[in-house]
Design an enzyme around this catalytic site. Sequence first.
Site, PDB file in Angstrom:
ATOM      1  N   SER A  70       0.843  -1.206   0.057  1.00  0.00           N
ATOM      2  CA  SER A  70       0.117   0.038   0.051  1.00  0.00           C
ATOM      3  C   SER A  70       0.809   1.192   0.100  1.00  0.00           C
ATOM      4  O   SER A  70       1.922   1.096   0.284  1.00  0.00           O
ATOM      5  CB  SER A  70      -0.930   0.076   1.204  1.00  0.00           C
ATOM      6  OG  SER A  70      -1.929  -1.350   1.277  1.00  0.00           O
ATOM      7  N   PRO A  71       0.329   2.391  -0.388  1.00  0.00           N
ATOM      8  CA  PRO A  71       1.079   3.709  -0.424  1.00  0.00           C
ATOM      9  C   PRO A  71       1.656   3.834   0.883  1.00  0.00           C
ATOM     10  O   PRO A  71       0.818   3.733   2.114  1.00  0.00           O
ATOM     11  CB  PRO A  71       0.030   4.544  -0.676  1.00  0.00           C
ATOM     12  CG  PRO A  71      -0.952   3.917  -1.593  1.00  0.00           C
ATOM     13  CD  PRO A  71      -1.125   2.421  -1.001  1.00  0.00           C
ATOM     14  N   THR A  84       3.992   2.350   2.720  1.00  0.00           N
ATOM     15  CA  THR A  84       4.478   1.529   3.590  1.00  0.00           C
ATOM     16  C   THR A  84       6.048   1.506   3.568  1.00  0.00           C
ATOM     17  O   THR A  84       6.691   0.356   4.445  1.00  0.00           O
ATOM     18  CB  THR A  84       3.889  -0.052   3.072  1.00  0.00           C
ATOM     19  OG1 THR A  84       4.046   0.070   1.683  1.00  0.00           O
ATOM     20  CG2 THR A  84       2.354  -0.008   3.430  1.00  0.00           C
ATOM     21  N   GLY A  85       6.579   2.276   2.855  1.00  0.00           N
ATOM     22  CA  GLY A  85       8.217   2.030   2.801  1.00  0.00           C
ATOM     23  C   GLY A  85       8.819   1.489   1.912  1.00  0.00           C
ATOM     24  O   GLY A  85      10.074   1.078   2.017  1.00  0.00           O
ATOM     25  N   LYS A  86       8.354   1.370   0.670  1.00  0.00           N
ATOM     26  CA  LYS A  86       8.957   0.635  -0.519  1.00  0.00           C
ATOM     27  C   LYS A  86      10.108   1.348  -0.783  1.00  0.00           C
ATOM     28  O   LYS A  86      11.152   0.973  -1.130  1.00  0.00           O
ATOM     29  CB  LYS A  86       7.973   0.295  -1.610  1.00  0.00           C
ATOM     30  CG  LYS A  86       6.582  -0.421  -1.107  1.00  0.00           C
ATOM     31  CD  LYS A  86       5.762  -0.669  -2.459  1.00  0.00           C
ATOM     32  CE  LYS A  86       5.010   0.634  -2.901  1.00  0.00           C
ATOM     33  NZ  LYS A  86       4.235   1.029  -1.825  1.00  0.00           N
ATOM     34  N   THR A  87       9.921   2.566  -1.201  1.00  0.00           N
ATOM     35  CA  THR A  87      11.193   3.387  -1.645  1.00  0.00           C
ATOM     36  C   THR A  87      12.288   3.522  -0.524  1.00  0.00           C
ATOM     37  O   THR A  87      13.520   3.150  -1.123  1.00  0.00           O
ATOM     38  CB  THR A  87      10.722   4.783  -1.887  1.00  0.00           C
ATOM     39  OG1 THR A  87       9.553   4.836  -2.994  1.00  0.00           O
ATOM     40  CG2 THR A  87      11.830   5.594  -2.648  1.00  0.00           C
ATOM     41  N   ASP A 129     -23.263   5.727   7.383  1.00  0.00           N
ATOM     42  CA  ASP A 129     -23.195   4.427   8.332  1.00  0.00           C
ATOM     43  C   ASP A 129     -24.203   3.608   7.358  1.00  0.00           C
ATOM     44  O   ASP A 129     -23.763   2.237   7.244  1.00  0.00           O
ATOM     45  CB  ASP A 129     -24.017   4.965   9.669  1.00  0.00           C
ATOM     46  CG  ASP A 129     -23.387   5.583  10.554  1.00  0.00           C
ATOM     47  OD1 ASP A 129     -22.099   5.649  10.689  1.00  0.00           O
ATOM     48  OD2 ASP A 129     -23.984   6.414  11.134  1.00  0.00           O
ATOM     49  N   HIS A 136     -27.220  10.919  18.264  1.00  0.00           N
ATOM     50  CA  HIS A 136     -26.759   9.877  17.331  1.00  0.00           C
ATOM     51  C   HIS A 136     -25.596   9.233  17.831  1.00  0.00           C
ATOM     52  O   HIS A 136     -25.514   8.045  17.664  1.00  0.00           O
ATOM     53  CB  HIS A 136     -26.545  10.728  16.047  1.00  0.00           C
ATOM     54  CG  HIS A 136     -26.063  10.060  14.869  1.00  0.00           C
ATOM     55  ND1 HIS A 136     -26.936   9.540  13.805  1.00  0.00           N
ATOM     56  CD2 HIS A 136     -24.745   9.359  14.512  1.00  0.00           C
ATOM     57  CE1 HIS A 136     -26.197   9.110  12.944  1.00  0.00           C
ATOM     58  NE2 HIS A 136     -24.878   8.801  13.228  1.00  0.00           N
ATOM     59  N   GLU A 137     -24.552  10.112  18.237  1.00  0.00           N
ATOM     60  CA  GLU A 137     -23.505   9.550  18.586  1.00  0.00           C
ATOM     61  C   GLU A 137     -23.581   8.788  19.987  1.00  0.00           C
ATOM     62  O   GLU A 137     -22.915   7.555  19.955  1.00  0.00           O
ATOM     63  CB  GLU A 137     -22.285  10.422  18.902  1.00  0.00           C
ATOM     64  CG  GLU A 137     -21.778  11.213  17.676  1.00  0.00           C
ATOM     65  CD  GLU A 137     -21.475  10.593  16.548  1.00  0.00           C
ATOM     66  OE1 GLU A 137     -20.925   9.518  16.731  1.00  0.00           O
ATOM     67  OE2 GLU A 137     -21.662  10.931  15.427  1.00  0.00           O
TER      68      GLU A 137
END
Length: 655
Positions: free
Chosen positions: A215-216, A218-221, A512, A436-437
Amino acid sequence: MKKSIKKLKLKNRKKNNSLILWFLFFILALTFIQFYKHSQRNIVKDFNYPKFLQAIEKDQVDKESVVFNTVSTEIKGKLNEKGQQEYGVADFKIQGNVSDKGFEILKEKGIVPSYSNKDNKMWLMALLGWLPFLLLIAVFLFFIKQLKSGGNKAFSFGKSKAKLILDKGKVTFKDVAGIEEAKEELKEIVEFLKNPKKFSQLGGEIPKGVLLVGSPGTGKTLLAKAVAGEAKVPFFTISGSDFVEVFVGVGASRVRDLFTQGKKSAPCLIFIDEIDAVGRHRGAGLGGGHDEREQTLNQLLVEMDGFQSQEGIILIAATNRPDVLDPALLRPGRFDRKVVVNLPSLKEREKILQVHSKKTPLSSEVVLNKIARGTPGFSGADLKNLINEASLMAAFKNKTQVEMEDLEKAKDKVMMGSERKSILMSEKDKKITAYHEAGHAIVGKSLPLLDPIHKVTIVPRGMALGVTQILPKEDRLNMSKQKAKNFLSFLFGGRIAEEEIFKDFTNGASNDIQKATHLARQMICEWGMSSKIGPMFFGQENDPVFLGKNYRNSYEYSEESSKNVDIEIKNVIQKSYEKARQIIKEKLSELHTMAEVLLKFETIDSEEVDLIMKGKTLEDLTEYRKTKLNHKKTEKKISQEKNNPIGTPALPNPV
């Protein structure tokens, strides 16, 4: 340092030379314009041969100034005061031979003209004729020189745009926290770059290409840089989009140039970020493929087949869309090793927070494990942003250390958005939001298997007017059928609370309802959690259009099955809806209390939610808050006294 100064001087010298050339062109053009104007000034524009004869008869010509040019048949001279008064200028210049009548008139007036056989205008005519072309040629050559040596490199667009990083050892595996499995797989690559003979002696071949998938953020570079840093080899980095240009063939040329540079610097590492920009499935789109992108991909495939493992070139690519890549890229001999870089787990998130907070002074009360537990689904980039936001908040309040309060606020900002203090909510809207909450929280606390309620707030954040935040105790890898049903009821808790209290409902539950419908569809169509439908997959199997495969406009099941699926999804949602209604009716007193507390304090935490569920009233919660606040002040004072030497007064609390 000396090299950088020398480069800077050379750059400034080139810049100065360019300015000088432009200045010379400007002066030359200005001189030409002024010379032309000067040559044309004070000359009678409409003075012709008949008027010349009339001026002689009227005695308006200076007798000694008349000159006949026998080559260019030009007559020039000056007018006297009478002529100047009539014509307004002093000089005249006309074309034409003097007739016999003219000579007789000249003799009568006593004018003896002088003769010249030199054409004084030849050099001027040549200059006027050739100067514009010479100027154009000079400007053209100058621009060619600038384009070849300048920063835009218009004539070198076929060259690779890869950046060479020679800071060996700057980034290592120590700088990459978490993702231990990925690091272990890449350590083999590092060992090969350090000692390739160790593998070749046994007949082993290191993979030519390694594909990092994740995923974007995540530290690939960062992981690719760490491989180069550990191996201490040159590191070429380029983005997939840098290959493709509007000119056909440029991308393929850049690929060839990239591998040529790599062979010259071997052993080295070539990193292509976002390779899906150039490595998508060939034949993409309904109208056929993009020729330039496909040529670039074909050249990349050829080059990866062309170099040998013994050359010491390792190609690493990163993508978050491995499903769109061409199968030829993923076959053995090219990107034959796939390393998955997952989102960090709880322990890995804690390690990442420790790495990013090394340069950040943290208060002794900070517990990074609690922050890591409250950030499921965060990538390494998200956690780095969280630490940075907390540092900015602490600095804004003139603090010397980052406290737990700053980290909590930064986490809420990253997850839910900034507080929208500019919104002026009416009392009625606040009351609806509070109930609501409170409905979400009541249902969430009453059902088992759900993650604990962490915080309930009616402060508008992002696109929401209020938020009920749940906090998992550990990373969730699976979801059971019962937990999914309970979560559906939790999602409907807010809508049910509005119905029961106000006998009406608002659009506040739109998000919701969207989440609940998506979850129910997954349960029935993908996870096989329906006894009536059975363990069957009813997802849409249409291939994406941009992949260029067969495009179908229908599902691969009958209309009757589709109808049964819709009925079952509705039944699951309806049962969860009624279950939430039953809980709200049973917990009406707790619902009223929680709404009152939210209207007074706007935000309550998990401990206060537990107290309300145990039957505590608004007065009890008010007293609890006072005690808790006094306790925090005492702890802070003790902490400041410990951190300050004897005799040094503690720092005052920031306002």
